[in-house]
Design an enzyme around this catalytic site. Structure first.
Site, PDB file in Angstrom:
ATOM      1  N   VAL A  14       0.829  -1.205   0.000  1.00 22.52           N
ATOM      2  CA  VAL A  14       0.000   0.000   0.000  1.00 22.52           C
ATOM      3  C   VAL A  14       0.866   1.259   0.000  1.00 22.52           C
ATOM      4  O   VAL A  14       0.570   2.234  -0.690  1.00 22.52           O
ATOM      5  CB  VAL A  14      -0.967  -0.001   1.202  1.00 22.52           C
ATOM      6  N   LYS A 205     -13.257  -3.934  10.524  1.00 18.89           N
ATOM      7  CA  LYS A 205     -13.868  -2.968   9.610  1.00 18.89           C
ATOM      8  C   LYS A 205     -15.320  -2.687   9.995  1.00 18.89           C
ATOM      9  O   LYS A 205     -15.788  -1.543   9.917  1.00 18.89           O
ATOM     10  CB  LYS A 205     -13.786  -3.500   8.182  1.00 18.89           C
TER      11      LYS A 205
END
Length: 437
Positions: A14, A205
């Site tokens: 990332v 999440k």
């Protein structure tokens, strides 16, 4: 205007994607942000990799704390993961008065209350769009786009690894273990896939989505988490025959008793859009009282999709970092003094419809015993199928779909059914959601 200087902590998948996107689209991003944005320092333990990715254009170091303390850095981007060193770095960045951008869902789910309180006190921003569903701007959608709504529920496929595995199990009829090996070979699953396949990643999440949806503090330890490692491919096939798809869903609902917060394999009618999200893709369905159901779909992981969310957060911070603290969008959508500590319901208090599969001796009276047990506990049957025994066998699969009932009632019923002499082994239980209310 003076450029915004970014310190990037971690230049792996990332981090590398973030550096690439920000560099490639630098001119476009400056036009949007109102000033240039540049990564001026990078920290990574792998200095060789950092120098290769940055092509020697920026200062690199293996000491992330020097970047956090550097007075020239305006925004610290934390992409190293984990909850130990990452937490120290984020808290130190806040202490130094720096804004923070992170993709670290575990950090936010477990330590978000502490981090946001510190950021509020120092008047800095902590942005975390990339922590949920990769490139899908779901945090911004719920926090800002749906600000007029009372959010009723959120349900999402928010882990690409498990969605890939379930898609392959359905399409190819393979067992979980076989598909997991293929997922690891293709790079969809880690060498240790526990966080993904046992639902922990999705639960991190989901906690974030619940917090911004309902304005509650992080309470991850109260989430119900069940993964897919024990899922049998035969149940995926039976679900398909009945017009359903099995997905690992994160579900959070606001009820009169409290908030549901649960991750588990779920049967969804195949006609629903979210039931047709396959491979490693993510999708989140949000129901607001004014807007109704809204669906957000896209890549939930990967270098550049996740970098898209990271860079968008950097742009947002650049636009708003000079504004009055009280005029900024709150971290959890609601003003900090307006968060409510709603109870998180234990799974036994949650109600849903159920798929049951039991293996029974093929003789008269078995079905009557099973239906009596369900009826005694006020569990209504929606549909029932009895499969023919295989040649040479005297046992058959019975599949039962129920109407909505409390989990604790179903637990009691399953225990009674498993005690019947004609029932072999454990009863398989999967929850069902219509996702149309």
């Amino acid at each position: 205007m003076k450029p915004i200087n970014v310190g990037l902590l971690g230049i792996g998948t990332v981090g590398g994607g973030t550096y690439t996107v920000l560099t490639r689209n630098q001119e476009e991003i400056a036009r949007r942000a109102g000033r240039p944005i540049a990564i001026t320092r990078v920290a990574d333990r792998n200095l060789e990799l950092a120098r290769k990715v940055t092509a020697g254009q920026v200062d690199v170091t293996d000491d992330a704390f020097t970047v956090v303390a550097d007075p020239s850095i305006d925004i610290v981007v934390e992409l190293i993961g984990g909850c130990t060193v990452a937490r120290e770095l984020v808290m130190k960045a806040i202490e130094h008065g720096k804004h923070v951008v992170t993709a670290n869902k575990a950090l936010i789910a477990l330590h978000g209350n502490e981090i946001f309180a510190a950021a509020q006190q120092k008047g800095v921003i902590v942005a975390f769009e990339a922590a949920v569903a990769g490139g899908i701007p779901i945090i911004k959608a719920v926090r800002e786009g749906l600000a007029a709504n009372r959010i009723e529920w959120i349900a999402g496929i928010i882990n690409g690894t498990t969605n890939f595995i379930l898609s392959e199990m359905r399409e190819k009829g393979l067992a979980f273990a076989d598909v997991l090996k293929e997922a690891q070979r293709l790079g969809y699953a880690e060498a240790d896939p526990t966080f993904d396949v046992e639902g922990v990643d999705a639960a991190h999440k989901l906690m974030i989505l619940a917090a911004i949806g309902f304005g509650i503090p992080m309470q991850f330890d109260k989430a119900y988490v069940e993964g897919i490692s024990k899922l049998d491919s035969i149940d995926i096939r039976y679900a398909e025959e009945l017009g359903y798809r099995v997905k690992l869903l994160g579900i959070t609902k606001r009820t009169s008793q409290g908030v549901e917060l649960r991750v588990h394999p779920t049967l969804i009618p195949e006609k629903r859009l979210i039931a047709n999200v396959n491979g490693a893709m993510n999708a989140v369905l949000v129901k607001g009282d004014a807007v109704g159901p809204t669906l957000y779909y896209g890549a939930g992981a990967g270098a550049e999709p996740t970098a898209s969310a990271v860079v968008a957060d950097i742009v947002d911070v650049t636009r708003t970092h000079t504004t009055d603290v009280h005029q900024r969008v709150p971290h959890l959508a609601f003003q900090p003094d307006q968060l409510v500590d709603l109870p998180i319901l234990a799974i036994g208090e949650v109600s849903s419809a159920y798929y049951l599969r039991l293996r029974a001796v093929d003789k008269p009276g078995v079905l009557a015993d099973v239906t009596r047990i369900l009826g005694d506990r006020q569990i209504s049957i929606d549909a029932m199928i009895q499969k023919e025994p295989q040649e040479g066998e005297d046992q058959a699969d019975i599949i039962i779909l129920t109407h909505v009932t409390a989990e604790k009632n179903m637990d009691d019923a399953i225990a009674a059914i498993e005690a019947l002499p004609a029932i072999s082994g454990s009863v398989t239980r999967l929850r069902m959601e219509e996702l149309s209310r």
